[in-house]
Design an enzyme around this catalytic site. Structure first.
Site, PDB file in Angstrom:
ATOM      1  N   GLU A 295       0.825  -1.208   0.000  1.00 12.55           N
ATOM      2  CA  GLU A 295       0.000   0.000   0.000  1.00 12.55           C
ATOM      3  C   GLU A 295       0.862   1.262   0.000  1.00 12.55           C
ATOM      4  OE1 GLU A 295      -4.009  -1.013   1.923  1.00 12.55           O
ATOM      5  OE2 GLU A 295      -3.400   0.799   2.957  1.00 12.55           O
ATOM      6  N   HIS A 324       7.603 -26.746   0.310  1.00 11.84           N
ATOM      7  CA  HIS A 324       6.895 -27.831  -0.376  1.00 11.84           C
ATOM      8  C   HIS A 324       5.764 -27.294  -1.244  1.00 11.84           C
ATOM      9  CE1 HIS A 324       9.126 -30.630   2.188  1.00 11.84           C
ATOM     10  NE2 HIS A 324       9.029 -29.654   3.064  1.00 11.84           N
ATOM     11  N   LYS A 438     -13.223   1.835  -1.812  1.00 10.07           N
ATOM     12  CA  LYS A 438     -14.155   2.117  -0.707  1.00 10.07           C
ATOM     13  C   LYS A 438     -15.354   2.901  -1.224  1.00 10.07           C
ATOM     14  CE  LYS A 438     -10.891   2.200   3.208  1.00 10.07           C
ATOM     15  NZ  LYS A 438     -10.389   2.927   4.362  1.00 10.07           N
TER      16      LYS A 438
HETATM   17  O1  PA5 Z   1      -3.104   1.686   5.786  1.00 12.02           O
HETATM   18  C1  PA5 Z   1      -4.196   2.166   5.561  1.00 12.02           C
HETATM   19  O2  PA5 Z   1      -4.411   3.400   5.605  1.00 12.02           O
HETATM   20  C2  PA5 Z   1      -5.400   1.290   5.254  1.00 12.02           C
HETATM   21  O3  PA5 Z   1      -5.024  -0.054   5.162  1.00 12.02           O
HETATM   22  C3  PA5 Z   1      -6.442   1.413   6.346  1.00 12.02           C
HETATM   23  O4  PA5 Z   1      -5.877   1.025   7.572  1.00 12.02           O
HETATM   24  C4  PA5 Z   1      -7.660   0.561   6.058  1.00 12.02           C
HETATM   25  O5  PA5 Z   1      -8.172   0.862   4.789  1.00 12.02           O
HETATM   26  C5  PA5 Z   1      -8.739   0.785   7.108  1.00 12.02           C
HETATM   27  O6  PA5 Z   1      -9.059   2.137   7.198  1.00 12.02           O
HETATM   28  P1  PA5 Z   1      -9.788   2.740   8.455  1.00 12.02           P
HETATM   29  O7  PA5 Z   1      -8.909   2.563   9.639  1.00 12.02           O
HETATM   30  O8  PA5 Z   1     -10.000   4.176   8.112  1.00 12.02           O
HETATM   31  O9  PA5 Z   1     -11.072   1.995   8.623  1.00 12.02           O
END
Ligand code: PA5
Length: 471
Positions: A295, A324, A438
């Site tokens: 990410e 394996h 989202k």
């Molecule tokens: O690293 C990030 O920003 C994302 O993975 C969020 O943690 C994830 O989308 C969840 O978002 P939120 O904490 O706003 O629900």
């Protein structure tokens, strides 16, 4: 007392070991040092200016104090802790629990030092239904920690709404207020509004820290402390690693070197980064890393707004299981991967292999040996086999897995990610592509507003199953 340091072993990426075609030569390492050094200074400067607040989480004693106070307040009455969250709001919690508590923690009361922990980072209906069936009348002994920085995430919001209704039905408004603990932004977002409205207890996701960098904040610390994990040692480990990854000598800075090696290989045809722990405890740290890396570094545009579509693909494997399953590909398939092993020298528990049966003297070589010796031999054997095939291998060495070393590891990889972001010249702290998904979910689930309705139409037309293409 000298405490054990997590170390990065880099010899097996060098040209001396795997040859010049795939290994890094002295001249290349020197060039990487030259490119990375100014970035160490840049990152240190940004950090001092408060631009990367995740860097200061290990010294935020206010957070750990608040977490501990809350834990003391509720621990005695809590038999089950349920975490609702996803991505950065869950993976760190899972990783800490797997790393620092026994495998049978939830099932064996003798191995448990806190409530059972269930982290729901998905919205699979049968999974949640099965859990709620098991929970039965145990709602009054169950705390639901709803974690969402934005408060907007559909998965977490829907899990919360299910739990809320159950609590209101079974325990009434007081029970609802008592059994929910939110972790969200201090001032903004729907979950903050809900918290204020319900009057329930709440912790804070620190400002300016993206989800995947929050494990050392209340997001990860609360469930860890509830389950008996020594969060002070975790933070001390991170602080000690902070000194090392702030070091302005490239050759002594493990995060700078780790990022530079990854950057080099990405630019030399090895766009896949395999992380392979040889320790069940570290298995979910690999998942946590996978999100952090993907990410943070998978970006379409660089900081100068050039289209780059960049980012190494992180892959998780587990030793010895995946020997394996994957190693055939890793050795004989394309040489397009950098391997990072996690190796543990001393295991907190060990067991001896029994004697060989008389009818199987061929197994004598295993008899009486410790299982840890076999596990680590398998790691070395796999590394050797990969090196034979000229595949570059890094190893992160843990003297042991404990809160102190895990704190170091987390901080090492967080700062490695920042360095990699700087080398790739991208912003590692945003996630615009996740946000689009989202928004698309909101549209499909009927969120009102013209733009959502039009958006839903577009998505439906693109994703509709077309009979002409159905075979
Ligand atoms: O690293 C990030 O920003 C994302 O993975 C969020 O943690 C994830 O989308 C969840 O978002 P939120 O904490 O706003 O629900």
């Amino acid at each position: 007392m000298v405490r054990s340091q997590v170390k990065l072993s880099c010899k097996n990426i060098t040209a001396d070991v795997i040859g010049e075609e795939h290994g890094i030569t002295d001249a290349q390492l020197k060039a990487l040092a030259g490119k990375t050094l100014p970035l160490i200074l840049k990152l240190n400067k940004e950090r001092k200016a408060g631009e990367t607040p995740y860097r200061d989480l290990p010294v935020r004693t206010d957070i750990s104090k608040q977490v501990k106070a809350l834990v003391n307040e509720i621990k005695d009455d809590c038999e089950n802790l349920v975490v609702f969250g996803i991505g950065g709001s869950a993976l760190g919690n899972i990783a800490l629990q797997t790393a620092l508590n026994p495998y049978m923690y939830n099932l064996d009361d003798r191995q448990r030092t806190g409530p059972r922990l269930f982290v729901f980072d998905n919205i699979d209906p049968p999974q949640l239904c099965s859990f709620l069936d098991w929970l039965g009348d145990g709602l009054d002994k169950t705390i639901f920690n709803v974690i969402s920085k934005s408060g907007w995430t559909a998965e977490t919001a829907s899990q919360f709404m299910i739990a809320r209704q159950l609590l209101l039905d079974k325990l009434g408004p007081d029970g609802y207020k008592k059994q929910i603990i939110t972790t969200t932004d201090a001032n903004e977002g729907i979950l903050r509004d809900i918290t204020d409205d319900a009057g329930c207890r709440s912790l804070v996701v620190p400002d300016g820290v993206p989800g995947r960098f929050t494990v050392l904040s209340a997001v990860g610390l609360f469930s860890a402390a509830m389950c008996g994990i020594d969060i002070d040692s975790l933070l001390t480990g991170a602080r000690d690693m902070d000194t090392r990854v702030s070091c302005e000598d490239f050759y002594k800075n493990p995060a700078a070197i780790n990022a530079a090696i990854n950057y080099h290989y990405y630019n030399h045809g090895k766009k896949i980064s395999v992380i392979m722990p040889y320790s069940y405890h570290l298995k979910d740290m690999a998942d946590w890393y996978r999100q952090l890396w993907a990410e943070s570094l998978g970006k379409s545009r660089d900081l100068d707004d050039n289209k780059v579509n960049i980012g190494p693909t992180p892959v998780r494997a587990l030793g010895t299981t995946d020997q394996h399953s994957q190693v055939q590909l890793y050795r004989e398939g394309p040489n397009d991967k950098l391997f990072t092993f996690l190796q543990v020298n001393n295991f907190d528990r060990d067991i001896k292999i029994g004697p060989a049966p008389d009818c199987a003297p061929e197994l004598e070589f295993l008899a009486d040996k410790k299982l840890s010796e076999l596990l680590n031999s398998e790691k070395k054997a796999t590394e050797y086999a990969l090196l034979e095939s000229k595949r570059p291998c890094l190893t992160v060495l843990f003297d042991r897995v404990d809160a102190y070393t895990v704190g170091q590891f987390i901080y090492l990889f967080e700062v490695t990610t920042s360095f990699a972001g700087a080398l790739f010249n991208i912003n590692p702290y945003d996630q615009p592509a996740v946000e689009l998904g989202k928004e698309a979910t909101f549209a499909l689930m009927g969120k009102t507003g013209d733009e959502y309705e039009e958006f839903a139409r577009q998505i439906q037309s693109l994703t509709k199953v077309d009979e002409n293409f159905l075979v």
